[in-house]
Design a protein around this motif. Structure first.
Motif, PDB file in Angstrom:
ATOM      1  N   GLU A 155      -2.719  13.146  10.204  1.00 14.55           N
ATOM      2  CA  GLU A 155      -2.463  11.730  10.394  1.00 14.55           C
ATOM      3  C   GLU A 155      -1.995  11.092   9.082  1.00 14.55           C
ATOM      4  OE1 GLU A 155      -2.990  11.416  14.302  1.00 14.55           O
ATOM      5  OE2 GLU A 155      -2.902   9.573  13.110  1.00 14.55           O
ATOM      6  N   ARG A 156      -1.268   9.996   9.221  1.00 12.30           N
ATOM      7  CA  ARG A 156      -0.896   9.229   8.039  1.00 12.30           C
ATOM      8  C   ARG A 156      -2.159   8.539   7.514  1.00 12.30           C
ATOM      9  NH1 ARG A 156       4.605   5.832   8.167  1.00 12.30           N
ATOM     10  NH2 ARG A 156       5.178   7.892   8.967  1.00 12.30           N
ATOM     11  N   GLU A 157      -2.430   8.708   6.232  1.00 13.24           N
ATOM     12  CA  GLU A 157      -3.672   8.190   5.676  1.00 13.24           C
ATOM     13  C   GLU A 157      -3.426   7.251   4.505  1.00 13.24           C
ATOM     14  OE1 GLU A 157      -6.090  11.338   4.081  1.00 13.24           O
ATOM     15  OE2 GLU A 157      -4.577  11.949   2.628  1.00 13.24           O
ATOM     16  N   PHE A 158      -4.339   6.324   4.367  1.00 15.88           N
ATOM     17  CA  PHE A 158      -4.302   5.366   3.269  1.00 15.88           C
ATOM     18  C   PHE A 158      -4.549   6.077   1.949  1.00 15.88           C
ATOM     19  CE2 PHE A 158      -4.909   1.267   1.315  1.00 15.88           C
ATOM     20  CZ  PHE A 158      -5.891   1.466   0.351  1.00 15.88           C
ATOM     21  N   VAL A 159      -3.768   5.732   0.931  1.00 13.69           N
ATOM     22  CA  VAL A 159      -3.945   6.298  -0.399  1.00 13.69           C
ATOM     23  C   VAL A 159      -4.406   5.217  -1.378  1.00 13.69           C
ATOM     24  CG1 VAL A 159      -2.786   7.400  -2.348  1.00 13.69           C
ATOM     25  CG2 VAL A 159      -2.208   8.075  -0.006  1.00 13.69           C
ATOM     26  N   ALA A 160      -3.657   4.116  -1.415  1.00 14.82           N
ATOM     27  CA  ALA A 160      -3.978   3.039  -2.360  1.00 14.82           C
ATOM     28  C   ALA A 160      -3.357   1.744  -1.867  1.00 14.82           C
ATOM     29  CB  ALA A 160      -3.454   3.365  -3.751  1.00 14.82           C
ATOM     30  N   GLY A 161      -4.003   0.633  -2.203  1.00 22.84           N
ATOM     31  CA  GLY A 161      -3.485  -0.666  -1.811  1.00 22.84           C
ATOM     32  C   GLY A 161      -3.672  -1.678  -2.924  1.00 22.84           C
ATOM     33  N   ILE A 162      -2.847  -2.718  -2.899  1.00 23.54           N
ATOM     34  CA  ILE A 162      -2.923  -3.768  -3.907  1.00 23.54           C
ATOM     35  C   ILE A 162      -2.692  -5.100  -3.213  1.00 23.54           C
ATOM     36  CG2 ILE A 162      -0.481  -3.523  -4.554  1.00 23.54           C
ATOM     37  CD1 ILE A 162      -1.396  -4.062  -7.484  1.00 23.54           C
ATOM     38  N   SER A 163      -3.502  -6.076  -3.571  1.00 26.29           N
ATOM     39  CA  SER A 163      -3.409  -7.381  -2.929  1.00 26.29           C
ATOM     40  C   SER A 163      -2.165  -8.143  -3.369  1.00 26.29           C
ATOM     41  CB  SER A 163      -4.665  -8.193  -3.243  1.00 26.29           C
ATOM     42  OG  SER A 163      -4.759  -8.406  -4.647  1.00 26.29           O
ATOM     43  N   ARG A 167       1.781  -8.573   5.708  1.00 26.50           N
ATOM     44  CA  ARG A 167       1.757 -10.014   5.444  1.00 26.50           C
ATOM     45  C   ARG A 167       0.342 -10.491   5.173  1.00 26.50           C
ATOM     46  NH1 ARG A 167       5.113 -14.243   8.589  1.00 26.50           N
ATOM     47  NH2 ARG A 167       4.508 -15.284   6.682  1.00 26.50           N
ATOM     48  N   LEU A 168       0.265 -11.513   4.410  1.00 23.17           N
ATOM     49  CA  LEU A 168      -0.995 -12.118   3.969  1.00 23.17           C
ATOM     50  C   LEU A 168      -1.639 -11.232   2.911  1.00 23.17           C
ATOM     51  CD1 LEU A 168      -2.277 -13.499   7.371  1.00 23.17           C
ATOM     52  CD2 LEU A 168      -0.889 -14.631   5.627  1.00 23.17           C
ATOM     53  N   SER A 169      -2.738 -11.697   2.395  1.00 17.74           N
ATOM     54  CA  SER A 169      -3.124 -11.243   1.066  1.00 17.74           C
ATOM     55  C   SER A 169      -3.891  -9.936   0.988  1.00 17.74           C
ATOM     56  CB  SER A 169      -3.967 -12.341   0.413  1.00 17.74           C
ATOM     57  OG  SER A 169      -5.089 -12.614   1.239  1.00 17.74           O
ATOM     58  N   GLY A 170      -4.733  -9.662   1.963  1.00 14.49           N
ATOM     59  CA  GLY A 170      -5.714  -8.610   1.756  1.00 14.49           C
ATOM     60  C   GLY A 170      -5.235  -7.212   2.066  1.00 14.49           C
ATOM     61  N   ILE A 171      -5.877  -6.264   1.421  1.00 14.99           N
ATOM     62  CA  ILE A 171      -5.600  -4.853   1.649  1.00 14.99           C
ATOM     63  C   ILE A 171      -6.219  -4.424   2.966  1.00 14.99           C
ATOM     64  CG2 ILE A 171      -5.960  -2.523   0.758  1.00 14.99           C
ATOM     65  CD1 ILE A 171      -6.333  -3.881  -2.035  1.00 14.99           C
ATOM     66  N   ALA A 172      -5.517  -3.639   3.718  1.00 10.18           N
ATOM     67  CA  ALA A 172      -6.066  -3.041   4.933  1.00 10.18           C
ATOM     68  C   ALA A 172      -5.933  -1.532   4.811  1.00 10.18           C
ATOM     69  CB  ALA A 172      -5.333  -3.547   6.167  1.00 10.18           C
ATOM     70  N   TYR A 173      -6.819  -0.828   5.493  1.00 11.94           N
ATOM     71  CA  TYR A 173      -6.904   0.617   5.304  1.00 11.94           C
ATOM     72  C   TYR A 173      -6.290   1.419   6.434  1.00 11.94           C
ATOM     73  CZ  TYR A 173     -10.017  -0.938   1.681  1.00 11.94           C
ATOM     74  OH  TYR A 173     -10.532  -1.583   0.582  1.00 11.94           O
ATOM     75  N   HIS A 174      -5.935   0.746   7.500  1.00 13.88           N
ATOM     76  CA  HIS A 174      -5.334   1.460   8.633  1.00 13.88           C
ATOM     77  C   HIS A 174      -3.852   1.106   8.730  1.00 13.88           C
ATOM     78  CE1 HIS A 174      -4.565   2.840  12.737  1.00 13.88           C
ATOM     79  NE2 HIS A 174      -5.564   3.670  12.512  1.00 13.88           N
ATOM     80  N   LYS A 175      -3.069   2.088   9.062  1.00 11.76           N
ATOM     81  CA  LYS A 175      -1.616   1.924   9.111  1.00 11.76           C
ATOM     82  C   LYS A 175      -1.174   0.852  10.097  1.00 11.76           C
ATOM     83  CE  LYS A 175      -1.290   5.769  12.360  1.00 11.76           C
ATOM     84  NZ  LYS A 175      -0.812   7.128  12.602  1.00 11.76           N
ATOM     85  N   SER A 176      -1.978   0.579  11.096  1.00  4.29           N
ATOM     86  CA  SER A 176      -1.559  -0.364  12.130  1.00  4.29           C
ATOM     87  C   SER A 176      -1.451  -1.796  11.616  1.00  4.29           C
ATOM     88  CB  SER A 176      -2.536  -0.315  13.309  1.00  4.29           C
ATOM     89  OG  SER A 176      -3.829  -0.708  12.896  1.00  4.29           O
ATOM     90  N   TYR A 177      -2.041  -2.096  10.491  1.00  2.00           N
ATOM     91  CA  TYR A 177      -1.999  -3.448   9.946  1.00  2.00           C
ATOM     92  C   TYR A 177      -0.718  -3.729   9.156  1.00  2.00           C
ATOM     93  CZ  TYR A 177      -6.875  -4.043  11.234  1.00  2.00           C
ATOM     94  OH  TYR A 177      -8.040  -4.151  11.942  1.00  2.00           O
ATOM     95  N   TYR A 178       0.041  -2.703   8.880  1.00  2.00           N
ATOM     96  CA  TYR A 178       1.231  -2.837   8.053  1.00  2.00           C
ATOM     97  C   TYR A 178       2.470  -2.882   8.936  1.00  2.00           C
ATOM     98  CZ  TYR A 178      -1.816  -2.033   4.125  1.00  2.00           C
ATOM     99  OH  TYR A 178      -2.807  -2.164   3.190  1.00  2.00           O
ATOM    100  N   GLY A 179       3.242  -3.938   8.769  1.00  2.00           N
ATOM    101  CA  GLY A 179       4.391  -4.122   9.651  1.00  2.00           C
ATOM    102  C   GLY A 179       5.689  -3.560   9.119  1.00  2.00           C
ATOM    103  N   ALA A 193       0.834  -1.201   0.000  1.00  2.00           N
ATOM    104  CA  ALA A 193       0.000   0.000   0.000  1.00  2.00           C
ATOM    105  C   ALA A 193       0.868   1.250   0.000  1.00  2.00           C
ATOM    106  CB  ALA A 193      -0.916   0.010   1.229  1.00  2.00           C
ATOM    107  N   TRP A 194       0.241   2.328  -0.386  1.00  2.00           N
ATOM    108  CA  TRP A 194       0.827   3.659  -0.257  1.00  2.00           C
ATOM    109  C   TRP A 194      -0.016   4.444   0.737  1.00  2.00           C
ATOM    110  CZ3 TRP A 194       5.358   5.231  -2.378  1.00  2.00           C
ATOM    111  CH2 TRP A 194       5.888   4.458  -3.412  1.00  2.00           C
ATOM    112  N   PHE A 195       0.671   5.077   1.660  1.00  2.00           N
ATOM    113  CA  PHE A 195       0.059   6.009   2.588  1.00  2.00           C
ATOM    114  C   PHE A 195       0.721   7.364   2.370  1.00  2.00           C
ATOM    115  CE2 PHE A 195      -2.399   3.529   5.758  1.00  2.00           C
ATOM    116  CZ  PHE A 195      -2.139   2.254   5.296  1.00  2.00           C
ATOM    117  N   ARG A 196       0.098   8.395   2.903  1.00  2.00           N
ATOM    118  CA  ARG A 196       0.723   9.714   2.860  1.00  2.00           C
ATOM    119  C   ARG A 196       0.453  10.462   4.156  1.00  2.00           C
ATOM    120  NH1 ARG A 196      -3.068  12.552  -1.827  1.00  2.00           N
ATOM    121  NH2 ARG A 196      -4.943  12.830  -0.550  1.00  2.00           N
ATOM    122  N   GLN A 197       1.344  11.371   4.430  1.00  2.00           N
ATOM    123  CA  GLN A 197       1.193  12.183   5.633  1.00  2.00           C
ATOM    124  C   GLN A 197       1.598  13.616   5.328  1.00  2.00           C
ATOM    125  OE1 GLN A 197       3.278  10.673   9.081  1.00  2.00           O
ATOM    126  NE2 GLN A 197       1.939  11.809  10.464  1.00  2.00           N
ATOM    127  N   ALA A 198       0.643  14.500   5.484  1.00  4.00           N
ATOM    128  CA  ALA A 198       0.880  15.931   5.322  1.00  4.00           C
ATOM    129  C   ALA A 198       1.210  16.526   6.692  1.00  4.00           C
ATOM    130  CB  ALA A 198      -0.339  16.597   4.716  1.00  4.00           C
TER     131      ALA A 198
END
Length: 124
Positions: free
Chosen positions: A44-52, A100-112, A35-40
């Protein structure tokens, strides 16, 4: 170890296009959603786009839908964010993230795993 390295940021004018790239290493590329996130500043850091994991599913924030496209190159372990019709409100530091694992998540906390970010500045 896992490394994500973004590139492609810069200063552009409103209406211009820009392509960001994220080079990944140390992970089994096909086992991660990206995924791509951005922070101005001040936001807060926000979700921009994700790909499985297999590129079969993509998702976008409403603010960029129709203007940004996320894609992944399995052979090169790269993920891209093509940005078109850029607006001043798109200015931010853009971060690549892996989950990790396949699905897109929208919150930054899911990305390690995170890159160091690349700055995009859009002048009006």
């Amino acid at each position: 170890q896992v490394q994500l390295v973004e590139s492609g940021g810069g200063l552009v004018q409103a209406g211009d296009s820009l392509r960001l790239a994220c080079a990944t290493s140390g992970l089994t590329f096909s086992s991660y959603a990206l995924a791509w996130f951005r922070q101005a500043p001040g936001k807060e850091r926000e979700f921009v786009a994700g790909i499985s994991w297999n590129g079969g599913t993509t998702s976008y924030a409403d603010s960029v839908k129709g203007r940004f496209t996320i894609s992944r190159d399995v052979g090169e372990n790269l993920v891209y964010l093509q940005m078109t019709t850029l607006k001043p409100e798109d200015a931010a530091v853009y971060y690549c993230a892996a989950k990790r694992l396949s699905g897109i998540a929208y919150h930054k906390s899911y990305y390690g795993y995170w890159g160091q970010g690349t700055r995009v500045t859009v002048s009006s």
